[in-house]
Design an enzyme around this catalytic site. Structure first.
Site, mmCIF file in Angstrom:
data_model
loop_
_atom_site.group_PDB
_atom_site.id
_atom_site.type_symbol
_atom_site.label_atom_id
_atom_site.label_comp_id
_atom_site.label_asym_id
_atom_site.label_seq_id
_atom_site.Cartn_x
_atom_site.Cartn_y
_atom_site.Cartn_z
ATOM 1 N N GLU A 312 0.826 -1.210 0.000
ATOM 2 C CA GLU A 312 0.000 0.000 0.000
ATOM 3 C C GLU A 312 0.859 1.258 0.000
ATOM 4 O O GLU A 312 0.638 2.184 0.781
ATOM 5 C CB GLU A 312 -0.943 -0.008 1.208
ATOM 6 N N ASP A 386 -8.433 -8.872 4.308
ATOM 7 C CA ASP A 386 -8.191 -7.725 5.187
ATOM 8 C C ASP A 386 -9.252 -7.594 6.272
ATOM 9 O O ASP A 386 -10.143 -6.753 6.141
ATOM 10 C CB ASP A 386 -8.165 -6.442 4.335
ATOM 11 N N GLU A 414 -12.812 -1.929 12.155
ATOM 12 C CA GLU A 414 -12.811 -1.243 10.864
ATOM 13 C C GLU A 414 -13.932 -1.732 9.945
ATOM 14 O O GLU A 414 -14.620 -0.938 9.324
ATOM 15 C CB GLU A 414 -11.448 -1.449 10.203
HETATM 16 C C1 BDP Z 1 -6.266 -2.073 6.183
HETATM 17 C C2 BDP Z 1 -6.560 -0.679 6.610
HETATM 18 C C3 BDP Z 1 -5.424 0.250 6.420
HETATM 19 C C4 BDP Z 1 -4.153 -0.349 6.978
HETATM 20 C C5 BDP Z 1 -3.902 -1.686 6.325
HETATM 21 C C6 BDP Z 1 -2.757 -2.440 6.975
HETATM 22 O O1 BDP Z 1 -7.686 -0.231 5.895
HETATM 23 O O2 BDP Z 1 -5.758 1.459 7.051
HETATM 24 O O3 BDP Z 1 -3.075 0.470 6.760
HETATM 25 O O4 BDP Z 1 -5.016 -2.513 6.501
HETATM 26 O O5 BDP Z 1 -3.039 -3.346 7.740
HETATM 27 O O6 BDP Z 1 -7.147 -2.854 6.920
HETATM 28 O O7 BDP Z 1 -1.612 -2.176 6.702
#
Ligand code: BDP
Length: 721
Positions: A312, A386, A414
């Site tokens: 990401e 996720d 989340e």
């Molecule tokens: C996702 C989230 C994000 C996190 C990412 C992570 O939306 O904000 O940065 O995972 O775990 O669940 O790195």
């Protein structure tokens, strides 16, 4: 003001004070409330069995033991119990280690103590100098503190303490909270206000909350905290911030809570002035070595680093053509001399659009098994996408026998209703822990992978992404506390049952009246399933609102990355719905061991809760209930809403047993939850209906609005982004 009115005001104020409970029930006290034991016979029994407390020796942790037991007994027994250094009468509660306490040493417990490791404890009903006594013994002061909290838990839950023979040892070594806290005090995916860490006032000002936070963690056995977001800011590694981190570490230390930081991979460039962060470049390695030495000079028991790399948009070793092991090993070498560890996250997916994001972590990490240093753990999310309301276990569990694999759960909700929904997560944590990977035959559960017993690892760990913030009640939703609690309890002992953990929490948080415990326990135990039903039943996933992830968004498409959209995951068309992950599709299923492949690979044997996770299924396919898939989907969504309404009803029936403040807090949030559940149900069914072209069964509630209405909703300023 006349004399008369001022007298009136005074009287009014007095009346107001008298009508208020002595202690505000705002949730601040968490599960450590220590209100007087209600059952009369129990109270009598406790007063008899604990008439004095003896704690010999001195250390910062033993000082906390003294304070905690004195405060706990004073509240629970509603009388002062002297805490001294000498046993003088029947009913002594003796706490200590053989090293700190000659009296404990005199009890000759060495065989039993040998079996419980450094953090474990014994609680035994015994005799001391010929008189009945209770002893809490351990090999370390921290073990004594853990035992103290366990003992107080027994009293808070009105348990029988006449014949205690408890020995308890954590099954997992590193039990860690991951705070996704930014240095500006916003919290990524945090729904309980701002970050607890007031960096601006540190190191000078130690907020009482830091100590209360550490105490709460100690009470459930959490022994580590990663202070900063995985999307890391290198600034925290500068001297200015490290002295602040030191102040926190000093405050937490007596509670057995070690501090860790997230390491931004490009820190050598950003704050070190180097031209590269290539892990194989010797100048980079020495930069990290020196940085690590600097940290340890301030914080001798610093835990180590948590790293998100090449995921990401985060920098990582792949920027330099190196692999994850190269990156992890460089940091591992930097912290190794002082006994630090590296928790290297496997939540990675590359920048190109994958045929299936679910496969990426496994594809990237499995080939690296056996190439990590001994002080590296690979931290794997419970599922491969996720933190969805329900995911099958991550195929990496059991796939890297030569590498300690650490669990990453998300405590903050989340994808499970954020700050407004009641979702008790122990059943979800347990579902993953109990899943059978079949790595070494039947019974190779995920729990055995992470507690090290499957592959003989001694370095073991479990992390939970924290749901804690500056809200007065810590977690925003009062029931969020139960998830912090359950995470800690399961991290210590993953064999505990969700219902028992719920019962403990309810008794301590509210009271041990069965008229409260049983209904609240029922609510908690159905709550996560309710969320799954009204959000993502039958294996649907990743269909929430864009970016903030709040509310439904199954129509999300045409974004710059397909694997961040909803249509990529649900794949609804005129034929049916679901992601084909079998051989005819992405074949992600091949990442599991054969018995699991077989189970998930056939729609007939695939557990229905994962049906659309692994299969693209026709709308008229008959599911186990005999209904068509479309009808089943409609019923599941509706059931979710009904379950929330049932929770509301249950809660409403508890008014007489609960304090107004917490009763109203939860009732109001349940009302919001009901509205959100309907929103999810209506929006998803109307949207999927555009593909299924079938009616919503007539006995179900009709959607309140049109699809267009739901699609144009655009909530602004959702917290936690
Ligand atoms: C996702 C989230 C994000 C996190 C990412 C992570 O939306 O904000 O940065 O995972 O775990 O669940 O790195």
């Amino acid at each position: 003001m006349t004399q008369k009115t001022s007298l009136l005001t005074l009287l009014l104020l007095l009346a107001l004070c008298l009508s208020q409970p002595l202690q505000a029930e705002d949730g601040y006290r968490l599960w450590l409330r220590y209100d007087q034991v209600q059952e009369k016979t129990r109270l009598q029994q406790y007063r008899q069995l604990v008439s004095e407390v003896v704690v010999e020796g001195n250390s910062p942790t033993l000082a906390i033991v003294r304070k905690e037991i004195a405060m706990g007994l004073k509240g629970l027994l509603s009388q002062e119990v002297a805490v001294g250094q000498q046993a003088s009468k029947a009913g002594t509660l003796l706490l200590g280690t053989p090293a700190s306490s000659p009296l404990v040493a005199s009890l000759q417990l060495s065989d039993q103590l040998k079996a419980i490791g450094t953090e474990g404890y014994l609680i035994l009903t015994t005799q001391l100098q010929g008189r009945p006594a209770t002893v809490i013994a351990a090999n370390s002061d921290m073990g004594v503190l853990y035992g103290t909290f366990c003992f107080l838990r027994l009293l808070q839950s009105a348990e029988d303490i006449t014949k205690l023979a408890i020995n308890s040892t954590p099954k997992i070594q590193h039990r860690v909270l991951n705070h996704w806290d930014n240095l500006d005090r916003t919290v990524e995916r945090g729904y309980a206000g701002f970050s607890l860490w007031d960096w601006h006032k540190l190191p000078g000002y130690i907020d009482q909350r830091y100590l209360d936070y550490a105490r709460a963690n100690a009470s459930i056995g959490i022994n580590g905290t990663v202070l900063t977001n995985v999307n890391a800011n290198a600034l925290v590694l500068t001297r200015d911030y490290l002295v602040k981190v030191k102040a926190l570490a000093d405050a937490f230390r007596p509670y057995g809570l070690k501090v860790y930081l997230t390491a931004r991979f490009s820190a050598p460039i950003e704050i070190g002035g180097l031209k590269t962060a290539d892990p194989l470049d010797p100048t980079v390695q020495s930069w990290w070595n020196e940085k690590s030495a600097e940290i340890y000079s301030l914080i001798p028991d610093f835990g180590g680093f948590l790293v998100k790399a090449n995921s990401e948009g985060q920098p990582g070793p792949q920027n330099y053509g190196r692999n994850h092991a190269d990156g992890a090993n460089m940091l591992a070498d930097a912290v190794a001399p002082q006994g630090g560890i590296v928790m290297w996250r496997a939540f990675v997916y590359d920048d190109k659009e994958p045929d299936d994001r679910a496969k990426q972590a496994y594809s990237g990490f499995k080939p690296l098994d056996g190439t990590f240093r001994k002080n590296v753990m690979v931290q794997v999310k419970n599922g491969a996408i996720d933190f969805q309301p329900r995911e099958p276990f991550h195929p990496l569990f059991g796939a890297m026998p030569k590498t300690p694999i650490m669990m990453e759960f998300q405590i903050t909700q989340e994808y499970l209703g954020q700050g407004t929904n009641l979702a008790y997560l122990a059943p979800m944590f347990r579902e993953t822990l109990l899943a059978d990977t079949h790595a070494k035959g039947k019974g190779s559960t995920v729990a055995k992978v992470i507690d090290g017993t499957l592959d003989n690892h001694t370095l073991t760990g479990i992390a939970g992404v924290a749901n804690i913030g500056t809200d007065r009640n810590w977690t925003g939703h009062l029931f969020g506390q139960s998830n912090w609690y359950a995470f800690g309890r399961l991290a210590w002992n993953h064999q505990l049952h969700s219902e028992d953990i719920a019962a403990e929490w309810i008794k301590m948080t509210f009271n041990s009246n069965a008229n409260v415990v049983i209904p609240v326990q029922n609510m908690m135990l159905t709550s996560r399933e309710a969320v799954v039903n009204y959000m993502t039943p039958l294996g649907l996933h990743h269909i929430m609102g864009w970016s903030h992830h709040y509310g439904p968004g199954p129509w999300i498409k045409d974004k710059h990355r397909a694997d961040w959209t909803s249509v990529y995951y649900h794949r609804a068309d005129e034929q049916g719905i679901g992601f084909d992950r079998t051989k005819t599709g992405s074949n992600a299923i091949a990442q599991y061991y054969p018995p699991v492949q077989k189970l998930f690979g056939n729609p007939k044997t695939c557990p229905e809760e994962f049906l659309l996770w692994f299969h693209h299924v026709k709308w008229d396919y008959k599911v186990k209930s005999g209904k068509t898939l479309w009808n089943e989907l409609c019923y599941r969504y509706s059931t979710g809403v009904d379950q929330v309404r049932q929770m509301q009803k249950t809660w409403a029936g508890l008014e007489q047993h609960l304090d107004d403040e917490r009763f109203t807090h939860v009732a109001s949030l349940l009302k919001i939850q009901e509205e959100e559940a309907k929103w999810w149900r209506d929006a998803c069914l109307l949207y999927f209906q555009t593909f299924s072209k079938r009616p919503i069964p007539s006995d179900l509630e009709k959607p309140a609005q049109t699809l267009e209405h739901y699609m144009q909703l655009d909530p602004k300023f959702v917290p936690g982004i």
